[in-house]
Write a protein that holds these residues in place. Structure first.
Motif, mmCIF file in Angstrom:
data_model
loop_
_atom_site.group_PDB
_atom_site.id
_atom_site.type_symbol
_atom_site.label_atom_id
_atom_site.label_comp_id
_atom_site.label_asym_id
_atom_site.label_seq_id
_atom_site.Cartn_x
_atom_site.Cartn_y
_atom_site.Cartn_z
ATOM 1 N N LEU A 49 3.601 3.546 -2.888
ATOM 2 C CA LEU A 49 4.726 2.961 -2.170
ATOM 3 C C LEU A 49 4.272 2.602 -0.762
ATOM 4 C CD1 LEU A 49 7.748 2.507 -2.692
ATOM 5 C CD2 LEU A 49 8.160 4.733 -1.708
ATOM 6 N N GLN A 50 4.412 1.351 -0.387
ATOM 7 C CA GLN A 50 3.989 0.890 0.932
ATOM 8 C C GLN A 50 5.179 0.970 1.886
ATOM 9 O OE1 GLN A 50 2.524 -1.258 3.298
ATOM 10 N NE2 GLN A 50 0.537 -0.359 2.807
ATOM 11 N N PRO A 51 4.960 1.480 3.084
ATOM 12 C CA PRO A 51 6.100 1.525 4.019
ATOM 13 C C PRO A 51 6.712 0.143 4.256
ATOM 14 C CG PRO A 51 4.277 2.806 4.863
ATOM 15 C CD PRO A 51 3.777 2.130 3.641
ATOM 16 N N SER A 52 5.879 -0.905 4.175
ATOM 17 C CA SER A 52 6.423 -2.239 4.441
ATOM 18 C C SER A 52 7.266 -2.766 3.283
ATOM 19 C CB SER A 52 5.297 -3.212 4.753
ATOM 20 O OG SER A 52 4.326 -3.182 3.738
ATOM 21 N N GLN A 53 7.357 -1.979 2.203
ATOM 22 C CA GLN A 53 8.242 -2.375 1.092
ATOM 23 C C GLN A 53 9.697 -2.096 1.428
ATOM 24 O OE1 GLN A 53 7.563 -0.604 -2.715
ATOM 25 N NE2 GLN A 53 5.455 -1.252 -2.764
ATOM 26 N N TRP A 54 9.927 -1.342 2.469
ATOM 27 C CA TRP A 54 11.272 -0.899 2.815
ATOM 28 C C TRP A 54 12.270 -2.064 2.777
ATOM 29 C CZ3 TRP A 54 14.508 3.047 4.079
ATOM 30 C CH2 TRP A 54 15.660 2.698 4.773
ATOM 31 N N GLY A 55 13.268 -1.882 1.966
ATOM 32 C CA GLY A 55 14.334 -2.870 1.951
ATOM 33 C C GLY A 55 14.020 -4.117 1.162
ATOM 34 N N ASP A 99 -4.694 -3.873 6.375
ATOM 35 C CA ASP A 99 -4.349 -3.138 5.169
ATOM 36 C C ASP A 99 -4.108 -4.148 4.059
ATOM 37 O OD1 ASP A 99 -3.314 -1.651 3.189
ATOM 38 O OD2 ASP A 99 -1.723 -0.718 4.370
ATOM 39 N N PRO A 100 -4.901 -4.135 3.007
ATOM 40 C CA PRO A 100 -4.723 -5.167 1.976
ATOM 41 C C PRO A 100 -3.391 -5.049 1.227
ATOM 42 C CG PRO A 100 -6.331 -3.525 1.292
ATOM 43 C CD PRO A 100 -6.009 -3.227 2.707
ATOM 44 N N ASP A 101 -2.784 -3.877 1.305
ATOM 45 C CA ASP A 101 -1.538 -3.712 0.552
ATOM 46 C C ASP A 101 -0.301 -3.993 1.392
ATOM 47 O OD1 ASP A 101 -3.071 -2.820 -1.588
ATOM 48 O OD2 ASP A 101 -3.159 -0.827 -0.701
ATOM 49 N N TYR A 102 -0.504 -4.326 2.643
ATOM 50 C CA TYR A 102 0.617 -4.592 3.549
ATOM 51 C C TYR A 102 1.414 -5.805 3.054
ATOM 52 C CZ TYR A 102 2.897 -5.997 7.890
ATOM 53 O OH TYR A 102 3.810 -6.373 8.824
ATOM 54 N N TYR A 103 2.737 -5.648 3.021
ATOM 55 C CA TYR A 103 3.541 -6.699 2.394
ATOM 56 C C TYR A 103 3.715 -7.947 3.236
ATOM 57 C CZ TYR A 103 4.393 -5.128 -2.148
ATOM 58 O OH TYR A 103 4.180 -4.828 -3.447
ATOM 59 N N GLY A 104 3.374 -7.823 4.533
ATOM 60 C CA GLY A 104 3.430 -9.023 5.356
ATOM 61 C C GLY A 104 2.353 -10.015 4.952
ATOM 62 N N ASN A 105 1.284 -9.508 4.342
ATOM 63 C CA ASN A 105 0.211 -10.385 3.904
ATOM 64 C C ASN A 105 0.325 -10.743 2.436
ATOM 65 O OD1 ASN A 105 -1.001 -10.496 6.396
ATOM 66 N ND2 ASN A 105 -2.098 -8.587 6.054
ATOM 67 N N GLU A 114 8.176 -9.850 10.807
ATOM 68 C CA GLU A 114 9.065 -9.820 11.962
ATOM 69 C C GLU A 114 9.840 -8.512 12.014
ATOM 70 O OE1 GLU A 114 11.219 -13.424 12.474
ATOM 71 O OE2 GLU A 114 12.128 -12.739 14.345
ATOM 72 N N GLU A 115 10.088 -7.947 10.840
ATOM 73 C CA GLU A 115 10.719 -6.635 10.754
ATOM 74 C C GLU A 115 9.890 -5.617 11.536
ATOM 75 O OE1 GLU A 115 10.813 -5.089 6.791
ATOM 76 O OE2 GLU A 115 12.987 -5.033 6.773
ATOM 77 N N ASN A 116 8.567 -5.771 11.440
ATOM 78 C CA ASN A 116 7.660 -4.859 12.121
ATOM 79 C C ASN A 116 7.736 -5.002 13.628
ATOM 80 O OD1 ASN A 116 6.537 -3.254 10.303
ATOM 81 N ND2 ASN A 116 4.609 -4.358 10.118
ATOM 82 N N ASP A 117 8.226 -6.117 14.086
ATOM 83 C CA ASP A 117 8.324 -6.368 15.514
ATOM 84 C C ASP A 117 9.733 -6.065 16.033
ATOM 85 O OD1 ASP A 117 7.320 -7.317 17.960
ATOM 86 O OD2 ASP A 117 8.401 -9.201 17.648
ATOM 87 N N MET A 149 -6.423 -14.953 7.703
ATOM 88 C CA MET A 149 -7.638 -14.154 7.861
ATOM 89 C C MET A 149 -7.322 -12.722 7.483
ATOM 90 S SD MET A 149 -9.000 -15.381 11.507
ATOM 91 C CE MET A 149 -8.710 -17.060 12.008
ATOM 92 N N ILE A 150 -8.115 -12.173 6.615
ATOM 93 C CA ILE A 150 -7.958 -10.774 6.245
ATOM 94 C C ILE A 150 -9.283 -10.087 6.570
ATOM 95 C CG2 ILE A 150 -7.489 -9.150 4.381
ATOM 96 C CD1 ILE A 150 -5.130 -10.869 4.644
#
Lengths: 1131, 331
Positions: free
Chosen positions: A470-476, A352-358, A636-639, A189-190
């Protein structure tokens, strides 16, 4: 997470307060990781999964083929296999092959796909094993490739470079990469805002279908929108159609708090107003909104049935419905509505549509699986139609379906898809272009960089910053530096060094474990229980698994199981507290990377483990098995709370420790020494330029015949290395040379980043490069029994000498190796028969007038013939390849670049005696203007110079690894120790006057790359030359010997200046001046002093005009628009 | 040693090189032969077959530099200029092989040869040396068991410069001794080969100058530096003295028995100016270099002794001056 609350006795625990000791040589985990996972391992893993597991699943899913003509007839696939690579040499003869042979002979590196089948022949049931149904292009270094598990020596015997990453395909001799495709994850779901309205969107994807379902707000009411429906369906109607008929039940599913009730009120009202109370009424309503199908199937069903079917299989297709029990789907829909209601009042709930978890990354394996399934379905459909056609006919021999299995369909479909990059799958309405690219072999790094490239599905032309930034969730996970400039900036990305992309793993054990860990089946619960505040909903890959009352325990159990290795290491679990859900993911395409686990403020990886690693008794897998390291995906990185270095560990919150910070960069950015001292765009520029640097492309470079290959004669390993350089083997396959650089100004030929080169250095081999080009031809055989032929060199009729164009030909008509070829000389003296279609009448004398179609050499500078290859290609025709070589010495205008995005062209080449020299008699190889530094802020380059200089004195390589590397202080001390100035600045004497220069000169070695842009390939001038046929204007471009254009802006300058005669000369006389005949009486074009319209030549006069203008008049006339010219006497 | 305090000097400040305040540069001085003859000195410090260090004292930088430039680019030497390739089946490309061969320094006194005229078709004994290189790599028949080293497995797996063979033209054999012709170093690796690879080359060496190609330069490098001069402006002793000593090259600063630093031999200093790193002793020294004292260092490539190279350079300058004067006189 979770564990931290347990430590009630932390105050007594003195150990916690002690600073965490730094682990020595922790970086050694990285090579150990790359050994198992490697940079292209994701490609290979995904392909292996496809050919070993998924292909069997696909065949099983489509296992039976029936035919309408004979109800007893069937084909059943029992199993499918992909074999080992071979070549078909003639009919039914195969021979094992190697990738290099395929490259040279323009073949496809592929393996047969065989199936075991059971089918009916006549009245018998027949089982046939190993039936060929097609050929599968093989990925190099995949499980079925001949290169896997070979030693370096064995690879050398197969003509393969041990450092070649593999992961690409060879289709008709071309190396093709299936780029990693980035897309929104499916079955999730988005919630997003679309034109001011909140909507919840789910893209469901199953093997059969791919649909999109939306819940949106329309006039304050919630409606369900779907492509298969012509109109939006009020949400309450949808619930009723799913069998949730009472309004109370609907509300209980969605939520019974005041705001929700208030918001849902109108929807329920609406439903009442429409008089829809029962499931049947609701289904009738939906049935009336169905989109009319274009073709009607024979047995027409009632709209109610159609609607029920649609709800079950198409809307939210990924939520399974058994026996039309819609309860789970209704809960799912209720959650969607709840999300929208939440997001209306709380903007933070919008995803966030650009979030890398999605996001999910699609790899070669899954793309090929889609393509194969499509082709396999078509293959079966074709079998069915042939069976339908042939079985009714009475025949002597019974119908044998095996004889009608044409492997070409699947083979050609796969080959064509990979070689064109067009992925068209009608079933999913998928049409993608540019999925594959030719592997760039300009340098080793460009090939390696291509294997880690991630392509986004986003449109390049749209001007939005979101997906590009650059998305923060791209880190690493994705390299922050490596992206191209220009239109695809930020859309094309590269994987970081330690990123792994998951492949799918089975859901079954996970759902079992979840149930054991206290997840309750949602089907047994009512809306109130499901929505209870203490209860967390548990999702598995986007599907509802159940609810849990103790979500923390669930998560803890899962993590423990994962660390123990009892479930796959790539399963991730994380809670979302706002949504009160726990998500478990086991799907493929998630980005993840390994982290060291920290417990009680101590990293579990201890020094003794690293020592064991050093001694070779511990491998990366052992760290995973022992639960010291685990993979975390973006969600999971976010958690988690991740410390970058040991010092950052906070005993109360930290859960993980970074293995090495430099792994956030990718392969290309990893080449830059001291990138953390550079301005960030400079690192990005270097990432683009590293791919253009020439050097070595592989140990097998001398055995390759590529269309274009650049090599350096004396490539060097950089004086200042990075860990990444060692990990990617760039030091073994380098692209560049260490130049002694003096940072000073010299003459005026060094402005705007131009470089001054030392002639003696060039004489001694600096920057010398080899350029290989190849030409090839095939000797075709035509349908009329004629074929191409090659003749020996022709001789002059009078002198009897070989004509100049054929001077280099051997007696066989092919140029001899070692010969020098000049412009327009013939390489292969090929001839073609005049008629290739009409059959030659027997008995007639062989036609003699063969047409000359020689392969000639073109180029202003001569080449040498390196080698000639004669072989046969897949059509059994002669294939002749000639490799040509040029050795090029740097000249003025050749482009060089350091590893810090500092490119420049050679401005002047200076004699050694004119170069400045220092006390020790050292002359720089290169002089760089200091003005290149202040605005570029490439401090990393100055440190590279210093570290390189110290390394020379000490006889060792210094390291400029990102976020680490040799310290400037140590480097300076080393310089001082060897009698150099600690700033790296020396006294230089002018080579011209002989007096000391007034400034101390910063000098030392800097690694310079020679880029592929060379003057020789670009220089172009023309006085007269070819013209385009249509417009009579000069042709365009260097390759066609074109003219140099005086463009619009230049024209504007001349207009502004008033130089009308110059304009006239440039735009007309020098281009397409034409003397047109115009009839002064009627103003139309006349043909040769005779006006056809006036039937007279009295008023015809010649007028100079551009030919394009005359052409325009004629074209207008052809469209019934008559342009007329009014003539006046000139002077 | 002449007294240095009277000498013109350049000051080595912390951030720049500066002339002494009363020094207007040597270009300003009026040239007088007498004065020059009186003050000019040559002092040879070190001389062996390949290297020479000598001081030119009391000369203008233009002259010193002219000698340096001439040695680098105009003193002739012999080098392989043309390579006739009959057969080359090794992995090394023809052009690269020829380039490598060209860079091999040759033992041959260039003074005994003439420049080959550009239009000359035939090589003569006066302008050309001819060599051949004919090597074939084969499997070593008598290879020791269990060895995987290429040098044991194959014969001729490495081609060295010593394998070049000299072919005298005309009466060269009587003029030159076998030992005087050939590569200076026999252990220069030309190429690596494997069985089946073969080289069959004819090498033609001619006389040339460094201006045309660096391979004709008779020196590895020829350069000079100015004599450093270090003065202590105040007394430095104790810990500061050892610190001071560590800032210079070994032997430059000596420490007396009383712990007082003194300048022992400034010549050895590399002029690293690392004193300026330490604020406490920064003010105690004045670094400078003597402007007309050139310490030359000539490294010969091996064909000629370095002292001869220098003399040749002087001769070339003399000839150039002569021809200029002749030209001027004919005006």
């Amino acid at each position: 997470m979770g564990e931290i609350n347990k430590h009630s006795d932390w105050d007594n625990n003195k150990g916690l307060r002690e600073p965490v000791k730094t682990l020595e040589e922790k970086w050694k985990l990285v090579p150990s990781f790359l050994q198992v996972k490697g940079l292209v391992k994701q490609h290979i893993d995904s392909f292996n999964y496809f050919i070993n597991v998924e292909i069997k699943k696909i065949v099983q899913a489509n296992e039976k083929v029936f035919c309408e003509a004979d109800p007893l007839f069937y084909i059943k696939y029992l199993n499918a296999y992909v074999g080992t690579p071979d070549l078909e040499e003639g009919y039914n003869v195969t021979k094992p092959t190697t990738p290099h042979e395929c490259r040279l002979r323009d073949m496809t590196y592929s393996a047969p796909i065989t199936v075991d089948i059971e089918y009916i022949r006549g009245n018998q049931r027949v089982i046939k094993n190993k039936q060929l149904i097609g050929r599968m292009p093989l990925m190099l270094r995949s499980s079925n490739c001949v290169l896997t598990n070979k030693s370096d020596f064995e690879l050398a015997q197969l003509n393969e470079c041990p450092h070649d990453p593999g992961g690409y395909f060879i289709i008709r001799g071309q190396e093709k990469v299936i780029l990693i495709q980035e897309q929104q994850s499916r079955n999730r779901m988005i919630v997003d805002e679309f034109k001011g309205a909140i909507q919840c969107q789910v893209t469901s994807s199953t093997h059969e279908k791919k649909t999109r379902t939306n819940v949106i707000v329309k006039n304050g009411k919630y409606v369900l929108r779907h492509n298969a429906l012509s109109d939006d369906i009020p949400i309450a109607v949808a619930f009723k159609a799913m069998g949730i008929c009472s309004d109370q039940e609907i509300m209980q599913l969605i939520g019974t708090d005041d705001t929700t009730m208030k918001k849902m009120g109108p929807c329920i009202m609406d439903c009442h107003n429409m008089k829809i109370f029962t499931q049947n009424q609701a289904l009738t309503y939906i049935g009336s909104k169905l989109k009319a199908k274009r073709y009607q199937t024979g047995n027409s069903r009632t709209p109610v049935d159609e609607a029920r079917d649609l709800l079950a299989t198409t809307i939210l297709a990924h939520v399974a419905v058994e026996n039309f029990n819609f309860y789970v789907k209704a809960i799912y829909l209720a959650i969607m509505v709840k999300r929208v209601i939440d997001a209306e009042s709380n903007k933070a709930a919008i995803d966030d549509p650009d979030y890398y978890g999605n996001k999910r990354l699609e790899l070669a394996g899954s793309l090929l699986a889609l393509m194969f399934e499509d082709l396999f379905k078509r293959f079966n459909w074709e079998l069915k139609t042939t069976a339908d056609k042939i079985i009714p006919k009475v025949k002597a021999a019974p119908f044998d379906v095996v004889k009608h299995m044409r492997p070409d369909l699947i083979s050609n479909g796969l080959f064509a898809a990979i070689s064109t990059g067009n992925w068209t799958i009608k079933r999913f309405k998928m049409e993608r272009h540019g999925v594959t690219q030719v592997l760039s072999r300009l340098s080793y790094i460009s090939a390696l960089g291509m294997m880690t490239r991630v392509n986004s599905q986003f449109e390049k032309t749209r001007k939005v910053s979101g997906p590009r930034s650059l998305q923060p969730s791209q880190w690493g996970m994705l390299c922050p530096s490596d992206t191209p400039e220009g239109e695809s900036c930020g859309l094309v990305k590269n994987l970081a060094l330690m990123t792994h992309i998951t492949t799918e793993c089975s859901e079954e054990p996970i759902s079992k474990l979840a149930c054991n860990a206290g997840v309750e089946d949602v089907r047994l619960l009512g809306g109130e229980e499901i929505n209870h505040p203490a209860v967390y909903m548990v999702f598995l890959n986007g599907n509802i698994l159940g609810v849990s009352r103790q979500y923390k325990r669930l998560i803890r159990v899962f993590r423990m199981f994962r660390r123990r290795g009892l479930i796959s290491a790539f399963v991730s679990i994380y809670p979302n507290h706002n949504q009160r859900t726990v998500y478990i993911c086991s799907d493929g395409g998630r980005l993840c990377r390994p982290y060291i686990i920290v417990e009680n403020g101590r990293p579990l990886v201890q020094q003794l483990h690293i020592n064991e690693l050093n001694r070779g008794i511990r491998k990366f897998q052992d760290f995973l098995n022992d639960g010291l390291i685990e993979y975390l995906d973006v969600n999971e990185e976010n958690d988690s709370h991740i410390a970058t270095v040991e010092a950052d560990i906070d005993p109360y919150v930290t859960t993980h420790l970074e293995i090495e910070p430099f792994t956030i960069l990718g392969v290309c950015a990893g080449l830059v020494p001291y990138p953390h001292h550079n301005q960030s765009p400079r690192n990005t520029y270097q990432c683009a330029m590293g791919k253009q640097a020439m050097g070595t492309i592989g140990y097998n470079q001398k055995n390759r015949i590529d269309t274009l290959m650049y090599n350096l004669v004396y490539p060097q390993c950089p004086m200042v290395k990075t860990r990444t350089i060692e990990l990617t083997n760039f030091d073994k396959l380098p692209a560049g040379q260490n130049a002694t650089v003096a940072v000073m100004s010299y003459s005026g030929y060094d402005i705007e980043d131009a470089l001054i080169l030392n002639r003696a250095s060039i004489d001694r081999g600096y920057g010398r490069c080899l350029v290989y080009k190849s030409s090839k031809t095939t000797m075709k055989r035509y349908s009329n029994q004629t074929s191409d032929r090659i003749l020996g060199p022709s001789r002059d009729a009078n002198t009897g000498k070989v004509i100049r164009a054929h001077e280099i030909l051997d007696t066989d008509g092919i140029a001899a190796p070692g010969e020098m070829v000049e412009n327009r000389q013939v390489l292969i003296n090929k001839q073609m028969p005049p008629a290739t279609l009409n059959p030659v009448v027997q008995g007639q004398p062989q036609q003699v007038d063969y047409k000359d179609v020689p392969v000639t050499y073109k180029g202003p500078v001569e080449s040498y013939i390196e080698k000639v290859m004669v072989s046969s290609n897949s059509e059994d025709a002669f294939l002749i390849k000639i490799l040509l070589r040029q050795t090029r010495v740097p000249e003025i205008g050749d482009k060089f670049s350091s590893r810090h995005g500092q490119k420049g062209v050679t401005g002047l080449i200076v004699q050694q005696e004119d170069m400045p020299f220092n006390d020790r008699g050292i002359c720089p190889d290169m002089i760089m203007n200091p003005h290149g530094f202040p605005s570029r802020m490439t401090v990393g380059k100055t440190i590279e110079l210093l570290a390189g200089k110290a390394g020379l004195m000490e006889g060792k390589f210094h390291y400029g690894t990102a976020f680490g590397g040799s310290k400037v202080r140590d480097v300076c001390n080393e310089l001082e120790k060897h009698g150099y100035n600690y700033h790296g600045k020396d006294i230089f004497y002018s080579g011209i006057t002989g007096e000391p220069l007034e400034a101390y000169i910063y000098s030392g070695p800097v690694y310079y790359q020679k880029l592929k842009h060379m003057v020789q390939d670009k220089m172009h001038a023309r006085a007269r030359g070819p013209r385009a046929v249509l417009t009579r204007q000069p042709t365009e471009g260097r390759s066609r010997d074109g003219g140099l254009r005086l463009g619009e802006m230049e024209r504007d300058c001349l207009i502004g200046y008033g130089a009308s005669m110059l304009l006239m000369e440039r735009l007309m006389l020098a281009s397409d001046a034409f003397s047109a005949h115009i009839c002064g009486a009627c103003g139309r074009l006349a043909s040769r002093a005779w006006c056809h319209a006036c039937r007279s030549s009295a008023a015809v006069s010649a007028v100079e005009m551009p030919y394009a203008c005359k052409l325009l008049f004629q074209e207008l006339a052809s469209m019934n628009i008559v342009p007329k010219l009014t003539l006046k006497k000139y002077c | 040693m002449p007294r240095l305090d009277k000498k013109p000097r350049v000051m080595l400040d912390e951030f720049r090189v500066k002339n002494a305040p009363d020094d207007y540069g040597m270009a300003d001085e009026k040239w007088s032969f007498k004065k020059f003859a009186k003050s000019f000195k040559i002092h040879i410090v070190r001389l062996d077959n390949t290297e020479m260090e000598f001081d030119l004292i009391g000369i203008q930088p233009a002259f010193a530099n002219a000698f340096r430039r001439l040695m680098l680019s105009e003193v002739p030497s012999m080098a392989i200029e043309k390579v006739m390739i009959r057969n080359n089946t090794s992995i090394i490309q023809d052009e690269v092989l020829a380039h490598r061969l060209g860079l091999i320094p040759l033992k041959a006194d260039p003074r005994l040869f003439e420049y080959k005229p550009e239009d000359a078709a035939e090589a003569t004994e006066f302008d050309t040396l001819e060599f051949s290189l004919k090597v074939k790599c084969t499997n070593n028949k008598s290879q020791p068991k269990d060895s995987y080293r290429p040098e044991d497995l194959f014969e001729n797996n490495c081609v060295y410069s010593s394998q070049m063979k000299w072919h005298p033209i005309g009466n060269q054999a009587s003029v030159h001794k076998e030992a005087d012709v050939g590569p200076v170093h026999g252990d220069i690796l030309i190429s690596k080969m494997r069985p089946g690879h073969e080289l069959d080359l004819q090498l033609i060496a001619v006389k040339g100058i460094g201006k045309d190609h660096a391979k004709f330069s008779p020196v590895a490098t020829a350069s000079y530096r100015l004599l450093p001069d270090i003065r202590l402006t105040r007394e430095v002793n104790g810990g500061e003295a050892t610190l001071l000593q560590s800032c210079f090259s070994p032997g430059v600063i000596a420490i007396d028995e009383d712990g007082c630093a003194r300048v022992a031999e400034p010549r050895y200093d590399t002029c690293s100016r690392n004193v300026y790193r330490y604020d406490e002793i920064k003010d105690a020294v004045e670094l400078s270099r003597i402007r007309d004292h050139f310490i030359f260092n000539v490294e010969s490539v091996g064909a000629m002794a370095p002292n001869i190279i220098f003399v040749e350079a002087v001769k070339i300058l003399r000839d150039k001056c002569k021809s200029l004067l002749d030209e001027l006189n004919t005006l």
